[in-house]
Design a protein around this motif. Structure first.
Motif, PDB file in Angstrom:
ATOM      1  N   SER A 132       0.799  -1.225   0.000  1.00 33.85           N
ATOM      2  CA  SER A 132       0.000   0.000   0.000  1.00 33.85           C
ATOM      3  C   SER A 132       0.830   1.272   0.000  1.00 33.85           C
ATOM      4  O   SER A 132       0.312   2.352  -0.272  1.00 33.85           O
ATOM      5  N   GLY A 133       2.106   1.142   0.325  1.00 29.99           N
ATOM      6  CA  GLY A 133       2.958   2.314   0.433  1.00 29.99           C
ATOM      7  C   GLY A 133       2.840   3.017   1.769  1.00 29.99           C
ATOM      8  O   GLY A 133       3.502   4.025   2.016  1.00 29.99           O
ATOM      9  N   LEU A 134       1.979   2.495   2.661  1.00 30.03           N
ATOM     10  CA  LEU A 134       1.805   3.099   3.983  1.00 30.03           C
ATOM     11  C   LEU A 134       3.125   3.059   4.746  1.00 30.03           C
ATOM     12  O   LEU A 134       3.797   2.033   4.793  1.00 30.03           O
ATOM     13  N   GLN A 135       3.468   4.181   5.376  1.00 33.96           N
ATOM     14  CA  GLN A 135       4.675   4.258   6.194  1.00 33.96           C
ATOM     15  C   GLN A 135       4.289   4.490   7.652  1.00 33.96           C
ATOM     16  O   GLN A 135       3.530   5.404   7.968  1.00 33.96           O
ATOM     17  N   ILE A 136       4.804   3.631   8.519  1.00 42.81           N
ATOM     18  CA  ILE A 136       4.541   3.728   9.954  1.00 42.81           C
ATOM     19  C   ILE A 136       5.818   4.217  10.640  1.00 42.81           C
ATOM     20  O   ILE A 136       6.855   3.538  10.574  1.00 42.81           O
ATOM     21  N   PRO A 137       5.781   5.380  11.295  1.00 47.10           N
ATOM     22  CA  PRO A 137       6.959   5.880  12.015  1.00 47.10           C
ATOM     23  C   PRO A 137       6.929   5.493  13.489  1.00 47.10           C
ATOM     24  O   PRO A 137       5.958   4.918  13.965  1.00 47.10           O
ATOM     25  N   GLN A 138       7.993   5.818  14.170  1.00 47.88           N
ATOM     26  CA  GLN A 138       8.176   5.638  15.618  1.00 47.88           C
ATOM     27  C   GLN A 138       8.481   4.184  16.000  1.00 47.88           C
ATOM     28  O   GLN A 138       7.740   3.261  15.684  1.00 47.88           O
ATOM     29  N   SER A 139       9.589   4.019  16.713  1.00 53.51           N
ATOM     30  CA  SER A 139      10.109   2.687  17.038  1.00 53.51           C
ATOM     31  C   SER A 139       9.119   1.829  17.807  1.00 53.51           C
ATOM     32  O   SER A 139       8.927   0.651  17.495  1.00 53.51           O
ATOM     33  N   MET A 140       8.470   2.385  18.829  1.00 49.52           N
ATOM     34  CA  MET A 140       7.582   1.581  19.657  1.00 49.52           C
ATOM     35  C   MET A 140       6.292   1.237  18.908  1.00 49.52           C
ATOM     36  O   MET A 140       5.750   0.138  19.058  1.00 49.52           O
ATOM     37  N   ALA A 141       5.801   2.174  18.088  1.00 47.36           N
ATOM     38  CA  ALA A 141       4.599   1.899  17.295  1.00 47.36           C
ATOM     39  C   ALA A 141       4.866   0.763  16.311  1.00 47.36           C
ATOM     40  O   ALA A 141       4.016  -0.123  16.129  1.00 47.36           O
ATOM     41  N   ILE A 142       6.034   0.772  15.690  1.00 53.46           N
ATOM     42  CA  ILE A 142       6.393  -0.288  14.738  1.00 53.46           C
ATOM     43  C   ILE A 142       6.533  -1.618  15.463  1.00 53.46           C
ATOM     44  O   ILE A 142       5.986  -2.639  15.028  1.00 53.46           O
ATOM     45  N   ALA A 143       7.270  -1.625  16.574  1.00 50.13           N
ATOM     46  CA  ALA A 143       7.478  -2.872  17.314  1.00 50.13           C
ATOM     47  C   ALA A 143       6.150  -3.438  17.801  1.00 50.13           C
ATOM     48  O   ALA A 143       5.911  -4.651  17.734  1.00 50.13           O
ATOM     49  N   ARG A 144       5.268  -2.574  18.276  1.00 49.36           N
ATOM     50  CA  ARG A 144       3.964  -3.026  18.771  1.00 49.36           C
ATOM     51  C   ARG A 144       3.107  -3.578  17.618  1.00 49.36           C
ATOM     52  O   ARG A 144       2.438  -4.604  17.759  1.00 49.36           O
ATOM     53  N   TYR A 145       3.132  -2.913  16.474  1.00 46.10           N
ATOM     54  CA  TYR A 145       2.393  -3.380  15.293  1.00 46.10           C
ATOM     55  C   TYR A 145       2.868  -4.766  14.876  1.00 46.10           C
ATOM     56  O   TYR A 145       2.044  -5.681  14.649  1.00 46.10           O
ATOM     57  N   LEU A 146       4.177  -4.941  14.778  1.00 46.60           N
ATOM     58  CA  LEU A 146       4.715  -6.235  14.354  1.00 46.60           C
ATOM     59  C   LEU A 146       4.480  -7.312  15.413  1.00 46.60           C
ATOM     60  O   LEU A 146       4.204  -8.470  15.079  1.00 46.60           O
ATOM     61  N   ALA A 147       4.582  -6.937  16.683  1.00 51.89           N
ATOM     62  CA  ALA A 147       4.327  -7.893  17.764  1.00 51.89           C
ATOM     63  C   ALA A 147       2.895  -8.397  17.704  1.00 51.89           C
ATOM     64  O   ALA A 147       2.631  -9.594  17.868  1.00 51.89           O
ATOM     65  N   ASN A 148       1.959  -7.511  17.470  1.00 52.04           N
ATOM     66  CA  ASN A 148       0.560  -7.916  17.340  1.00 52.04           C
ATOM     67  C   ASN A 148       0.344  -8.778  16.097  1.00 52.04           C
ATOM     68  O   ASN A 148      -0.408  -9.754  16.138  1.00 52.04           O
ATOM     69  N   LYS A 149       0.998  -8.444  15.032  1.00 54.08           N
ATOM     70  CA  LYS A 149       0.810  -9.161  13.772  1.00 54.08           C
ATOM     71  C   LYS A 149       1.385 -10.576  13.836  1.00 54.08           C
ATOM     72  O   LYS A 149       0.803 -11.515  13.302  1.00 54.08           O
ATOM     73  N   PHE A 150       2.523 -10.730  14.514  1.00 52.47           N
ATOM     74  CA  PHE A 150       3.234 -12.006  14.485  1.00 52.47           C
ATOM     75  C   PHE A 150       3.195 -12.787  15.802  1.00 52.47           C
ATOM     76  O   PHE A 150       3.858 -13.799  15.950  1.00 52.47           O
ATOM     77  N   GLY A 151       2.403 -12.336  16.781  1.00 55.19           N
ATOM     78  CA  GLY A 151       2.187 -13.133  17.977  1.00 55.19           C
ATOM     79  C   GLY A 151       3.128 -12.887  19.123  1.00 55.19           C
ATOM     80  O   GLY A 151       3.310 -13.765  19.972  1.00 55.19           O
ATOM     81  N   TYR A 152       3.735 -11.699  19.196  1.00 52.46           N
ATOM     82  CA  TYR A 152       4.659 -11.396  20.292  1.00 52.46           C
ATOM     83  C   TYR A 152       4.195 -10.214  21.136  1.00 52.46           C
ATOM     84  O   TYR A 152       4.997  -9.547  21.779  1.00 52.46           O
TER      85      TYR A 152
END
Length: 223
Positions: free
Chosen positions: A74-94
């Motif tokens: 989609s080209g969407l860009q997500i900034p900020q370290s904690m927001a990215i880590a939290r997004y990926l943690a939710n997506k991948f089960g961590y």
């Protein structure tokens, strides 16, 4: 083909945990032996930007800073370290096995950010980003902040039966806090002296094969 593009400096900083979650994304976060469900983790393009090249890239980033996660579909860009880590943690089960664990993992991350702010005169002095007397700041800021923060973590470890902060298994809170410890231990090897529960937990996280392989494959920049 890689689904994601991850922009960050060529170091660990506060962004490397997101790289680690990508590498762990094919592993069951609930399985204590970390058995692989696939041969590799989720593919992502690891864009490492050197400090000399950063000024030319700064204006391209949503908040003028890194890390930034880009969803290539989609080209969407997500900034900020904690927001990215939290997004990926939710997506991948961590993020935590239950909503309650997830809330407490977020709370520990917020507490970690408070700790990170408290030790800034020592931490940034060691990085060369601030002119401070790091030996004096070790006594003045680092040790009191460490004692307060690690005491909180010990309570979580004692109430968990997994060896991680939560009984449900590894979370991004384990990864984020332990990655920061790597730098602190590198500068002060005695950092965990007097905290046996923390030392055992740190070694458990640090010895996860996928994380070890990742860390060993890149030069240690000290942060």
């Amino acid at each position: 083909m890689a689904e994601y593009k991850f922009y960050y400096f060529n170091g660990r900083g506060l962004g490397d945990v997101s790289r680690q979650v990508f590498l762990l994304s094919s592993i069951s976060s609930n399985h204590k032996l970390f058995q692989l469900f696939a041969l590799s983790g989720t593919k992502f393009e690891d864009v490492r930007i050197e400090q000399a090249d950063w000024p030319a890239q700064k204006a391209k980033m949503p908040f003028g800073q890194m890390p930034v996660l880009e969803l290539k579909s989609s080209g969407l860009q997500i900034p900020q370290s904690m927001a990215i880590a939290r997004y990926l943690a939710n997506k991948f089960g961590y993020a935590g096995k239950t909503p309650e664990e997830a809330a407490l993992a977020d709370a520990l991350i917020d507490q970690f950010k408070d700790f990170y702010t408290e030790i800034k005169p020592y931490y940034y002095g060691k990085l060369g980003a601030m002119q401070t007397d790091t030996e004096a700041e070790k006594t003045k800021t680092l040790i009191p902040a460490r004692d307060k923060f690690l005491a909180i973590l010990v309570k979580f470890l004692k109430s968990s039966n997994s060896g991680f902060l939560f009984s449900g298994g590894l979370t991004y809170a384990d990864l984020m806090i332990c990655d920061n410890m790597r730098s602190l231990i590198g500068w002060w090897p005695e950092y965990l002296n007097g905290f046996p529960e923390i030392k055992a937990w740190y070694e458990k996280v640090d010895s996860i094969p996928e994380i070890r392989k990742h860390l060993n494959s890149h030069e240690d920049k000290g942060f």
